[in-house]
Enzyme design. Structure first.
Site, PDB file in Angstrom:
ATOM      1  N   GLU A 174       0.841  -1.202   0.000  1.00 13.52           N
ATOM      2  CA  GLU A 174       0.000   0.000   0.000  1.00 13.52           C
ATOM      3  C   GLU A 174       0.880   1.258   0.000  1.00 13.52           C
ATOM      4  O   GLU A 174       0.636   2.199  -0.754  1.00 13.52           O
ATOM      5  CB  GLU A 174      -0.915  -0.022   1.232  1.00 13.52           C
ATOM      6  CG  GLU A 174      -2.021   0.994   1.182  1.00 13.52           C
ATOM      7  CD  GLU A 174      -2.902   0.951   2.429  1.00 13.52           C
ATOM      8  OE1 GLU A 174      -2.646   0.129   3.328  1.00 13.52           O
ATOM      9  OE2 GLU A 174      -3.840   1.755   2.498  1.00 13.52           O
ATOM     10  N   GLY A 203      -8.475   5.612   6.854  1.00 16.77           N
ATOM     11  CA  GLY A 203      -9.329   5.550   8.031  1.00 16.77           C
ATOM     12  C   GLY A 203      -8.752   4.605   9.083  1.00 16.77           C
ATOM     13  O   GLY A 203      -8.868   4.846  10.285  1.00 16.77           O
ATOM     14  N   ALA A 204      -8.110   3.520   8.629  1.00 15.26           N
ATOM     15  CA  ALA A 204      -7.623   2.527   9.585  1.00 15.26           C
ATOM     16  C   ALA A 204      -6.107   2.399   9.634  1.00 15.26           C
ATOM     17  O   ALA A 204      -5.563   1.890  10.612  1.00 15.26           O
ATOM     18  CB  ALA A 204      -8.243   1.160   9.278  1.00 15.26           C
ATOM     19  N   SER A 205      -5.404   2.809   8.566  1.00 16.14           N
ATOM     20  CA  SER A 205      -3.942   2.775   8.641  1.00 16.14           C
ATOM     21  C   SER A 205      -3.361   3.979   7.950  1.00 16.14           C
ATOM     22  O   SER A 205      -4.052   4.703   7.230  1.00 16.14           O
ATOM     23  CB  SER A 205      -3.389   1.486   8.015  1.00 16.14           C
ATOM     24  OG  SER A 205      -3.425   1.553   6.619  1.00 16.14           O
ATOM     25  N   THR A 206      -2.074   4.219   8.208  1.00 14.04           N
ATOM     26  CA  THR A 206      -1.389   5.343   7.579  1.00 14.04           C
ATOM     27  C   THR A 206      -0.025   4.877   7.106  1.00 14.04           C
ATOM     28  O   THR A 206       0.600   4.034   7.749  1.00 14.04           O
ATOM     29  CB  THR A 206      -1.300   6.553   8.543  1.00 14.04           C
ATOM     30  OG1 THR A 206      -0.811   7.671   7.822  1.00 14.04           O
ATOM     31  CG2 THR A 206      -0.387   6.295   9.732  1.00 14.04           C
TER      32      THR A 206
HETATM   33  N1  LIG Z   1     -14.295  14.461   2.336  1.00 13.23           N
HETATM   34  C1  LIG Z   1     -13.820  13.570   3.211  1.00 13.23           C
HETATM   35  C2  LIG Z   1     -13.686  12.222   2.854  1.00 13.23           C
HETATM   36  C3  LIG Z   1     -13.194  11.350   3.813  1.00 13.23           C
HETATM   37  N2  LIG Z   1     -12.852  11.800   5.041  1.00 13.23           N
HETATM   38  C4  LIG Z   1     -12.302  10.880   6.041  1.00 13.23           C
HETATM   39  O1  LIG Z   1     -10.983  10.561   5.661  1.00 13.23           O
HETATM   40  C5  LIG Z   1     -10.606   9.333   6.257  1.00 13.23           C
HETATM   41  C6  LIG Z   1      -9.803   8.503   5.332  1.00 13.23           C
HETATM   42  O2  LIG Z   1     -10.478   8.315   4.175  1.00 13.23           O
HETATM   43  P1  LIG Z   1      -9.829   7.385   3.074  1.00 13.23           P
HETATM   44  O3  LIG Z   1      -8.489   7.852   2.718  1.00 13.23           O
HETATM   45  O4  LIG Z   1     -10.819   7.257   1.999  1.00 13.23           O
HETATM   46  O5  LIG Z   1      -9.657   6.023   3.918  1.00 13.23           O
HETATM   47  P2  LIG Z   1      -9.829   4.521   3.462  1.00 13.23           P
HETATM   48  O6  LIG Z   1      -9.108   4.327   2.184  1.00 13.23           O
HETATM   49  O7  LIG Z   1     -11.255   4.152   3.471  1.00 13.23           O
HETATM   50  O8  LIG Z   1      -9.105   3.747   4.661  1.00 13.23           O
HETATM   51  P3  LIG Z   1      -7.800   2.805   4.665  1.00 13.23           P
HETATM   52  O9  LIG Z   1      -6.861   3.376   3.648  1.00 13.23           O
HETATM   53  O10 LIG Z   1      -7.261   2.916   6.053  1.00 13.23           O
HETATM   54  O11 LIG Z   1      -8.263   1.438   4.337  1.00 13.23           O
HETATM   55  C7  LIG Z   1     -11.875   8.694   6.755  1.00 13.23           C
HETATM   56  O12 LIG Z   1     -11.849   8.854   8.158  1.00 13.23           O
HETATM   57  C8  LIG Z   1     -12.978   9.522   6.162  1.00 13.23           C
HETATM   58  O13 LIG Z   1     -14.056   9.622   7.030  1.00 13.23           O
HETATM   59  C9  LIG Z   1     -12.968  13.137   5.359  1.00 13.23           C
HETATM   60  O14 LIG Z   1     -12.626  13.537   6.472  1.00 13.23           O
HETATM   61  N3  LIG Z   1     -13.458  14.009   4.440  1.00 13.23           N
HETATM   62 CA   LIG Z   2      -6.888   4.210   1.616  1.00  7.75          CA
END
Ligand SMILES: Nc1ccn([C@@H]2O[C@H](COP(=O)(O)OP(=O)(O)OP(=O)(O)O)[C@@H](O)[C@H]2O)c(=O)n1
Ligand SMILES: [Ca+2]
Length: 497
Positions: A174, A203-206
């Protein structure tokens, strides 16, 4: 007399031999130039397509990429053609109803059928990569995670595209593919330029990924990914922190405040006047916090906002462990990190949050960033809601925490200083394509980035045609001159001494 001679000299150009030679010469030149033009003319632009589904912890997005079909078109770059956001939450949220995870993808799959030309459907590769949400579900309940994958696979296989697989990406993949995307879109790889680091906050990892001169992988091999791209070797440092995505970090921060199982908390990371009821079992239903669930607690608790940046930052700090580093340098939690080097692109939640807070200008001193966060956090909730009616309340309620978390993660977690912070760019897109791991993942799986630099023609097409034309004309003139002895009366022409 001289007029007569002049007439004759003019007339010899009209002798049959000269006329035939001239006609043949012109035909040869026209033929040569035509062949040169046709042979090298770029064919009518045709495209190939690829689809990647990013099954993130908070949501799924379907990306369609396109690139020029000719393999030897060195100038062609794959670019994002369309993105479709899947309605609802991430696929890991369907653990209890796996088939719904498959159903949730159908609308975007149908949309993709409209975007990719019909005759290309069957040859368009389709991938799904799941990230931290599915990593956590797999840790917590692997049967449920398998069922979600089964449902997702069935949905994807029923599409007309060429399904290539659905799997969980490792944290290294990733991070590394996010880095490839950023540097590919910036044309840094092909040109062998200094690369840009990649910061991805999900949302869950960085993830943090960058090339550092003093990192060869030996100190911590698990953080090293090597690539040979366009004839250049890269030794990339990358690390993915599971549970340090913005949603899971918020869980940890609230868990930190509910260790004694209280009925109410005054949360410094929420705006004053913000009020909500949270369920203990929902809050602690994640492997990131489940081991800290208080033994004795009511079913729910009241969370009231206090809006204090300084106090919020203290709690945020407490979710990082800065002791125990067995390496020369660590970021946090005993994880090795070499010295930060070069520019960084920070995307996904880094961008969402910092652009909302008007903090994307990194030339702003860190002190000013803190002041702005202090002021934002202390703004009453009612005022925030009134000022941002179009923004989802769920996001709105979290920006004080999110801004505080991002600043703390960057400066205290990764050790960005005022100087290196100014080299971060908060970005969403590069040249029209979203920054994220999906493009890098597809480029890798379709072998679209060659290990060696492709042979480029020494001349551009226009230069090639011009040179062929000039050469042909010169050859023709030489040919005519070589026939001088045959020219009638030429010998009688006055000799130039
Ligand atoms: N306009 C937006 C869209 C998303 N988020 C927030 O940004 C975070 C991360 O979003 P994203 O990068 O899409 O995470 P995912 O890919 O879903 O998570 P991961 O990569 O950890 O699997 C989430 O808490 C989501 O609520 C936000 O604050 N504002
Ligand atoms: Ca992501």
């Amino acid at each position: 007399m001289s007029a007569q001679r002049e007439m004759k000299e003019k007339n010899h150009w009209k002798t049959p031999v000269t006329i035939i030679i001239t006609v043949i010469g012109v035909i040869v030149i026209v033929a040569l130039v035509t062949v040169a033009v046709l042979q090298n003319k770029p064919l009518l632009q045709k495209y190939k397509y690829g689809i990647v589904l990013d099954a993130g912890s908070s949501h799924t997005a379907l990306y369609i990429y396109k690139w020029p079909a000719e393999k030897d078109n060195n100038t062609g770059r794959a670019e994002q053609m369309h993105v479709c956001k899947v309605k609802g939450q991430g696929i890991s949220s369907y653990a209890a109803n796996p088939w719904k995870a498959g159903e949730s993808l159908r609308a975007c799959m149908e949309e993709a059928e409209q975007w990719v030309p019909g005759k290309r459907h069957h040859e368009t590769p389709l991938y799904l990569g799941a990230t931290a949400g599915m990593r956590l579900l797999n840790m917590e309940n692997s049967t449920a995670s398998d069922k979600v994958f089964q449902a997702v696979k069935e949905a994807l296989q029923s599409s007309p595209f060429s399904y290539q697989g659905a799997r969980i990406l490792s944290g290294q993949e990733e991070g590394a593919f996010g880095w490839v995307t950023v540097n590919y879109l910036d044309d840094r790889l092909k040109q062998g330029l200094e690369t840009t680091g990649a910061l991805d906050l999900g949302g869950a990892s960085t993830q943090i990924s960058f090339v550092s001169d003093n990192f060869d992988g030996s100190e911590s091999p698990s953080n090293s990914v090597t690539f040979r791209l366009y004839g250049n070797d890269y030794n990339l440092y990358t690390h993915s922190f599971l549970c340090y995505g913005k949603d899971q970090a918020l869980r940890s921060v609230v868990a930190h405040q509910t260790q004694s199982g209280p009925e109410k908390i005054l949360d410094p990371c929420s705006n004053p006047g913000y009020n909500t009821i949270k369920n203990y079992s929902v809050l602690y239903d994640s492997p990131c916090v489940s081991n800290r669930k208080p033994q004795k607690a009511p079913a729910s608790f009241h969370l009231t906002g206090k809006g204090n940046f300084g106090e919020c930052q203290k709690i945020v700090r407490s979710i990082f462990n800065f002791t125990n580093c067995k390496y020369s340098h660590c970021s946090f939690n005993g994880v090795f990190q070499p010295h930060l080097q070069g520019a960084f692109g920070a995307f996904s939640a880094y961008y969402f949050v910092m652009s909302f807070l008007n903090l994307t200008d990194t030339s702003m001193p860190l002190e000013t960033v803190k002041e702005k966060l202090t002021s934002y956090c202390s703004t009453p909730w009612e005022q925030i809601k009134q000022q941002h009616r179009a923004v989802k309340e769920k996001y709105l309620a979290e920006y004080c925490f999110s801004g505080t978390y991002i600043l703390t993660l960057l400066t205290e977690g990764y050790n960005f200083t005022s100087e290196s912070y100014s080299k971060i760019k908060f970005i969403k897109k590069i040249k029209g394509s979203d920054a994220g791991w999906t493009l890098g993942y597809m480029l890798n799986l379709t072998n679209m980035i060659p290990a060696e630099a492709p042979d480029t023609p020494p001349l551009p097409h226009a230069g090639y045609v011009s040179i062929v034309t000039i050469m042909a004309i010169l050859l023709f003139i030489l040919f005519i001159l070589s026939l001088r002895p045959l020219w009638p009366r030429c010998s009688k022409l006055p000799q130039v001494v």
